[in-house]
Design an enzyme around this catalytic site. Structure first.
Site, mmCIF file in Angstrom:
data_model
loop_
_atom_site.group_PDB
_atom_site.id
_atom_site.type_symbol
_atom_site.label_atom_id
_atom_site.label_comp_id
_atom_site.label_asym_id
_atom_site.label_seq_id
_atom_site.Cartn_x
_atom_site.Cartn_y
_atom_site.Cartn_z
ATOM 1 N N SER A 1 -11.093 -1.180 -0.988
ATOM 2 C CA SER A 1 -9.794 -1.136 -0.291
ATOM 3 C C SER A 1 -9.967 -1.409 1.184
ATOM 4 O O SER A 1 -9.062 -1.892 1.846
ATOM 5 C CB SER A 1 -9.159 0.250 -0.437
ATOM 6 O OG SER A 1 -8.406 0.353 -1.590
ATOM 7 N N ASP B 1 0.850 -1.204 0.000
ATOM 8 C CA ASP B 1 0.000 0.000 0.000
ATOM 9 C C ASP B 1 0.876 1.241 0.000
ATOM 10 O O ASP B 1 1.980 1.212 -0.563
ATOM 11 C CB ASP B 1 -0.908 -0.067 1.246
ATOM 12 C CG ASP B 1 -2.243 0.616 0.989
ATOM 13 O OD1 ASP B 1 -3.293 -0.021 1.086
ATOM 14 O OD2 ASP B 1 -2.213 1.818 0.654
ATOM 15 N N HIS C 1 -3.902 5.948 3.186
ATOM 16 C CA HIS C 1 -4.584 4.720 2.751
ATOM 17 C C HIS C 1 -3.918 3.482 3.368
ATOM 18 O O HIS C 1 -4.628 2.611 3.896
ATOM 19 C CB HIS C 1 -4.510 4.662 1.216
ATOM 20 C CG HIS C 1 -5.338 3.607 0.569
ATOM 21 N ND1 HIS C 1 -4.920 2.302 0.433
ATOM 22 C CD2 HIS C 1 -6.570 3.652 0.016
ATOM 23 C CE1 HIS C 1 -5.842 1.603 -0.193
ATOM 24 N NE2 HIS C 1 -6.850 2.381 -0.447
#
Lengths: 659, 86
Positions: A435, A32, A105
């Site tokens: 996600s 990520d 994220h």
């Protein structure tokens, strides 16, 4: 995350779940944007020594030192050569050339999968509670492969290569691209070898929903995860000048709108642009929006960007209305101005009021978190849908997990909207996407792995799928929020994950690397193409009739040809036979099969109808014969097949498509 | 425009057939490097992969990539894709 553990029943009976010391043996690798190690969610209090199997490292770089790692965050690496080849050297004033998360994220997904418990977590008071990962005692290793300019295949492949060498047990990839053939897809190729070396690989299904055939990451050796909602929302209460009241969603926490009615305008009437209703940058006429609430349509640009456009044009607030695509899905965002998201019906009602009144006004209040919302879960409108266009015989997505309005850890380098102008800093943020659902499955797979260390990735995936639920307690199918209709296996795969049941599935559909070789032969791959994927020589036998449908998958997809019949005669039914093998993972027992079919157009015959297992790991096979009447091209029909011994239900969805 | 396109470099992932490494080389890295030098004087290796795939990544022109694809021991030359966070 907060609320998800309760929603999934994780908090119920600790005795039922694997002991934390066993969970502490499992290592989750997350590809990520890196992590923000200072977060409490990476606290390692109570964790034993790092598993002896671990061979990874803590790579240092800007804002990331060796002390950033600990017994929770046991590994951190970054991969930027592909990115720098494409974009030039990283500008260290803009992003950290290190495992440090400048985006948020990666911190969100890592703490969703395995964050340590943190009490008093919230975002501006919303979604407060104890935030903990699905496998709160598992270890995390971050592999930073995504940068400001995107995520590049050569970096991702290097990270997968390294993560498997380091010794991760689970790989979590909340990213995707197009779906080329498996032998041309470097993520699918890397995942094949990872799975062959015992690593469970879960990927996000994509946010291309509700369009059909919009999936990413469909390789059968990858677990493909869609998104559903929780039983929690953040209501905004809207009142129009005509007294009508509506509810929306909001995470706004700044200075509220006045309690009195404020003029309201539809963006399309305050813009000279043909797409003015979407509040795209530079399209609003300040003279027409100053001091007003502006109604914007979803689409075209990001939801948070719309808020900036309205604020910069002098708008007092924003109501963000769904178009038909998103139906009644309401995603909450931490906008920088008073804002509320509303479903399509509410949005249309507000717009028609605006058109019918000479001086339309409105007001709304925000600020609460509501629990126990029903129906829940519902399928997120954005969650990508099947059928699997690359291999129609493999049903995807595999299952769904929470992916809407999920609170989890966030970076200290960006605000909750991620916008440059957002100078707020938060430890937790609420965001939505597949996600978010993928790391839920990654963490839950880690729990299953902890409980059954010898199970293969395919057995773990089978356990998660065959115990997933596709209906509410009242028997109704999980709803698809984009249409308000019952969902189908093309929306939810096997259904919504049910971790408690997954730990004791009874039987599993196990799949070996050799089974995947046979699958590749059924795809008519050349030995060269097979070697690209598997790095081994494997010659498909010319005398064998390899069939895609015989891959030992926990679900069924049955693509049927609509026969073209000359002379108007009746076409004969199509008969196809699938074979499956079940492996016993419980005490001795006898299972009986049942099928439910939603349409008379297909007759289902299972042989034998009963399977008895005397010992663990004993295997028994069965065949399913589908006798399908001809139907118009484009017809879809669904059914479900279950084996039950009264204690375990081993469920499989069946999807029929006529082309 | 056409000339630029031909000279423009992109990142490729080169999948190598490790079971067919020529005897002349002591290790894979040497073989990879020699393969690379045979199609381009300037290309550098970005990564070499050894656990989930056998091969390496590098930046090549379309022409160099086509030359690479024809070499002995090359399984595939796959252009790098860009991925998005979901």
């Amino acid at each position: 995350t907060t609320r998800t553990p309760e929603f999934l029943g994780l908090g119920k009976s600790d005795s039922f779940f694997p002991a934390s010391v066993k969970v502490g043996e499992v290592i989750i690798g997350i590809l990520d944007t890196g992590v923000w190690p200072e977060l409490e969610s990476f606290n390692d209090a109570g964790l034993g020594p790092v598993p002896t199997s671990w061979k990874g490292e803590c790579e240092v770089g800007k804002n990331f030192s060796s002390s950033s790692c600990n017994r929770k965050l046991i590994g951190a690496r970054y991969f930027a050569k592909g990115y720098e080849s494409a974009f030039g050297p990283i500008d260290e004033s803009q992003e950290s050339k290190s495992p440090k998360d400048d985006d948020g994220h990666g911190t969100h997904t890592s703490t969703t999968a395995a964050g340590s418990a943190v009490t008093g977590a919230n975002l501006f008071g919303y979604a407060s509670g104890t935030a903990r990962g699905m496998a709160a005692q598992a270890r995390v290793a971050t592999y930073k492969v995504c940068w400001l300019g995107g995520c590049f295949g050569s970096d991702i492949l290097a990270a997968i290569d390294k993560a498997v060498e380091d010794g991760v047990n689970v790989l979590s990839l909340s990213l995707g691209g197009s779906s080329p053939d498996y032998y041309r897809d470097n993520v699918a190729i890397g995942a094949f070898s990872a799975a062959a070396q015992g690593v469970f690989v879960s990927c996000s299904a994509g946010n291309g929903g509700p369009s059909s055939g919009s999936l990413s990451n469909v390789a059968p050796w990858i677990t493909t995860v869609g998104a559903g909602t929780l039983d929690r929302d953040f209501p905004a209460y809207i009142t129009l000048g005509n007294g009508k009241k509506f509810t929306g969603e909001s995470l706004y926490s700044g200075k509220p709108l006045p309690d009195s009615l404020v003029p309201i305008v539809y963006a399309a009437h305050a813009s000279n642009s043909t797409s003015g209703s979407s509040c795209l940058t530079g399209t609003l006429n300040p003279a027409k929006v100053a001091g007003k609430i502006v109604v914007c349509d979803r689409g075209g640009n990001s939801r948070v960007q719309k808020g900036v456009v309205v604020k910069e044009a002098g708008g007092a607030g924003m109501i963000l209305a769904n178009t038909e695509t998103y139906g009644e899905e309401e995603l909450a965002d931490a906008h920088l101005l008073p804002a509320a998201a509303v479903g399509q019906k509410t949005g249309d009602a507000i717009k028609s009021y605006i058109s019918s009144d000479a001086n339309p006004t409105a007001k709304f209040s925000t600020g609460t978190t509501r629990l126990g919302v029903q129906p829940s879960p519902v399928v997120a409108a954005f969650s990508s849908r099947g059928p699997n266009l690359l291999t129609p015989h493999i049903l995807k997505p595999d299952l769904i997990a929470p992916g809407v309005n999920i609170l989890a850890g966030w970076t200290g380098a960006a605000g909750p909207t991620g916008l440059d102008g957002d100078k707020r800093r938060v430890a937790f943020n609420i965001i939505s996407g597949t996600s978010m659902s993928c790391p839920h499955i990654s963490g839950l797979a880690a729990l299953v792995k902890a409980a059954h260390p010898d199970w293969s990735p395919a057995a773990i995936r089978s356990a998660l799928m065959t115990t997933a639920y596709s209906t509410y307690k009242n028997g109704e199918a999980i709803q698809d929020i984009s249409s308000g209709l019952p969902s189908t296996p093309f929306d939810i795969g096997a259904g919504h994950v049910n971790p408690g049941a997954a730990l004791d599935p009874g039987l599993v559909y196990d799949t070996t690397t050799d089974d995947y070789f046979v699958f590749l032969c059924a795809l008519n791959y050349t030995s060269l193409q097979i070697k690209v994927i598997a790095k081994k020589d494997f010659t498909c036998s010319a005398s064998k009739n390899y069939k895609l449908e015989d891959l030992n998958y926990p679900s069924f997809a049955v693509p049927l040809e609509t026969p073209s019949v000359r002379g108007g005669g009746d076409a004969a039914p199509t008969t196809v036979k699938y074979t499956r093998t079940l492996t016993n993972k419980a005490a001795s027992s006898t299972y009986k099969v049942s099928e439910t079919s939603k349409s008379p157009s297909v007759k289902i015959v299972v042989e034998p109808e009963s399977l008895s297992f005397a010992e663990e790991n004993e295997q028994k096979s069965y065949t399913v014969t589908f006798i399908a009447s001809p139907m118009p091209s484009g017809t879809e029909s669904f059914a479900r097949l279950e084996w039950s011994d009264g204690k375990h239900i081993v469920g499989s969805p069946i999807a029929f498509t006529w082309t | 425009e056409k000339t630029n396109q031909k000279l423009k470099k992109k990142t490729y992932i080169i999948h190598m057939d490790r079971t067919n490494m020529p005897q002349a080389f002591d290790d894979h890295f040497q073989w990879y490097d020699s393969s690379l030098k045979s199609v381009s004087d300037s290309a550098q290796m970005l990564y070499s992969y050894s656990t989930v795939i056998h091969g390496f990544s590098t930046r090549l022109t379309v022409e160099e990539a086509e030359l690479m694809e024809k070499r002995e021991g090359i399984l595939a030359v796959i252009p790098e894709a860009k991925y998005e966070l979901h």
